[in-house]
Write a protein that holds these residues in place. Sequence first.
Motif, short mmCIF file in Angstrom:
data_model
loop_
_atom_site.label_atom_id
_atom_site.label_comp_id
_atom_site.label_asym_id
_atom_site.label_seq_id
_atom_site.Cartn_x
_atom_site.Cartn_y
_atom_site.Cartn_z
N HIS A 63 -2.90 2.59 -8.56
CA HIS A 63 -3.30 3.16 -7.52
C HIS A 63 -2.71 4.70 -7.61
O HIS A 63 -3.41 5.69 -7.20
CB HIS A 63 -2.61 2.79 -6.34
N GLN A 64 -1.52 4.98 -8.27
CA GLN A 64 -0.91 6.61 -8.10
C GLN A 64 -1.97 7.11 -9.24
O GLN A 64 -1.93 8.26 -9.08
CB GLN A 64 0.33 6.39 -8.79
N ARG B 151 0.57 -0.79 -8.00
CA ARG B 151 0.98 0.52 -7.68
C ARG B 151 0.89 1.69 -8.58
O ARG B 151 0.50 2.54 -8.18
CB ARG B 151 2.30 0.30 -7.08
N SER B 152 1.19 1.44 -9.77
CA SER B 152 1.14 2.33 -10.80
C SER B 152 -0.66 2.64 -10.97
O SER B 152 -0.92 3.81 -11.15
CB SER B 152 1.62 1.47 -12.10
N ARG C 119 2.58 -6.36 -8.29
CA ARG C 119 2.63 -5.29 -7.21
C ARG C 119 3.01 -4.01 -7.83
O ARG C 119 2.41 -2.80 -7.60
CB ARG C 119 3.63 -5.44 -6.09
N ASP C 120 3.98 -3.95 -8.86
CA ASP C 120 4.40 -2.73 -9.51
C ASP C 120 3.17 -2.20 -10.40
O ASP C 120 3.02 -1.18 -10.58
CB ASP C 120 5.33 -3.08 -10.64
N GLU D 151 -3.52 3.27 -1.14
CA GLU D 151 -3.19 1.60 -0.93
C GLU D 151 -4.51 0.83 -1.31
O GLU D 151 -5.36 1.39 -1.22
CB GLU D 151 -2.55 1.23 0.33
N THR D 152 -4.21 -0.46 -1.33
CA THR D 152 -5.50 -1.67 -1.46
C THR D 152 -6.38 -1.30 -0.13
O THR D 152 -7.74 -1.17 -0.50
CB THR D 152 -4.87 -2.85 -1.33
N SER E 158 -0.94 8.97 0.26
CA SER E 158 -0.72 7.63 -0.74
C SER E 158 -1.96 7.00 -0.54
O SER E 158 -2.77 6.87 0.34
CB SER E 158 0.27 6.65 -0.23
#
Length: 471
Positions: A69-70, A66-67, A62-63, A103-104, A101
Amino acid sequence: MTGLMDVQIKKGAGNLHAFTVDLSGEEIRTRVRGKIKAVNPRLKVPGYRPGHVPESMIRRNRDLIRSIHQEVLDDLLDSAYSEIIKKSSGTVVHLNPAPVSLETKSEETGLTIEGELEIFEIPADRSPYGVVLSPEEALSVSEEEIATEIERLRIMMSNNFREDLPEAEHIQMSDFVRFKIHFVHPSTGETFDSEQVSEVGGDGVPEAFNQALLGKKRGDRVQTTLPLNVPVSGKGGGTRVETHPAELEVLDIQRRIPLEIGELIARVFPNSEEGEVKTESDLRSDVEKGLLGQKVLGVLRKKREELRKEILATWGVATPEKRMAREYQRLSLSSDTDREEYRQIFLWQLVLDQLAEREKIEPDWETVGQEYRQIMQSRGEAPSREVDREALSIAMQGARRIKLEEMMLRQAQFGGQDLFFDEGGYLDKVGMKKFGKKTASVGEHDHDHDHDTHDHGDHDHHDHSGDEGQA
């Protein structure tokens, strides 16, 4: 939506508009997978060789996802902003997206970016040439002015100083004064203290400093308001001129011994041909030319100001309020006077930049060099053979503005215009033949430079009434 990125700009009132950017899931998914592929060789996962970790396993972290995606969102925002700027008809001066934001699920459904922007535009049907300005009268230099200037030069060009100056002597023009300066910035509370030496009435010394020092003596303290160089925080650093209350304390005074006329002639004409004898008549002619040049520059400064006010007042140029609010905050401008002065300058630069692009203005390279040196000096950076590309870009922009202003003045309409710009007019007489004439493009440039400077050896006839900056 057609394509991978669809940009829509909805026109609003004045400069303020709304934008929408629709990004396809395909575009997002492609970029995410590209990031996953780039990071794969650096991952250490038991049972898998570097670069061969399954995408599904990476996505379960997840981390990490998330990185990724950012990073993809940041890249997409940059791409979206570039597309918005390309699609805008004018200059984008303010761009503020709503929070978003990634997301997936965005890899399937896509993503919409919304926000507001301000676009600055000048009227397409307005010409910068032929602007009507107020008339100007003929210029002349009197015998009294020439005599006064020669007396000033006798003092200014002397390198000999009096050793018997009384302690209670009052400061005069051309004195060298060592003084302390102290002020507290009203917005930040930061205290500034420095010790300086300035020549009263000298080159680059603001008139406010001259008036504060004249008539004072050693040990005097004076409370006054001065234009001061204040450090600028953030990217680029450097300084900017701000006007603040300050205290000056006079520490020492040095006064020159005037030159004899023969000594002055030798200083004014240091490169005379062998056997050529310069006389007092030559000196008077040179001084007259310098004084005329000073008056010409004064008129040109006034006409530039008049040109700016006329165009901003009659072209219906709308102020980008959101951007201006940000600028006022960035520069800590609180008074209405300071804000209005900055607003006028900011709008004028936007107008010049759009006109320079439309008119395909080429800058004078001598002016580019001058602007570049000033930028580097304001940053406190020593001269270097390595070119700072950012500073060079800013210098070229500034030089284009200067050239365009000159061209607009040369082609403006006002009484007495021929006295200044016709062949043999004032500008020709004082050595400013290139003023306002179109610069050859790089391909046409033949390197046959005509340096339109009024060369006086070691002396100059300057008018400092409009100068700014700390002594």
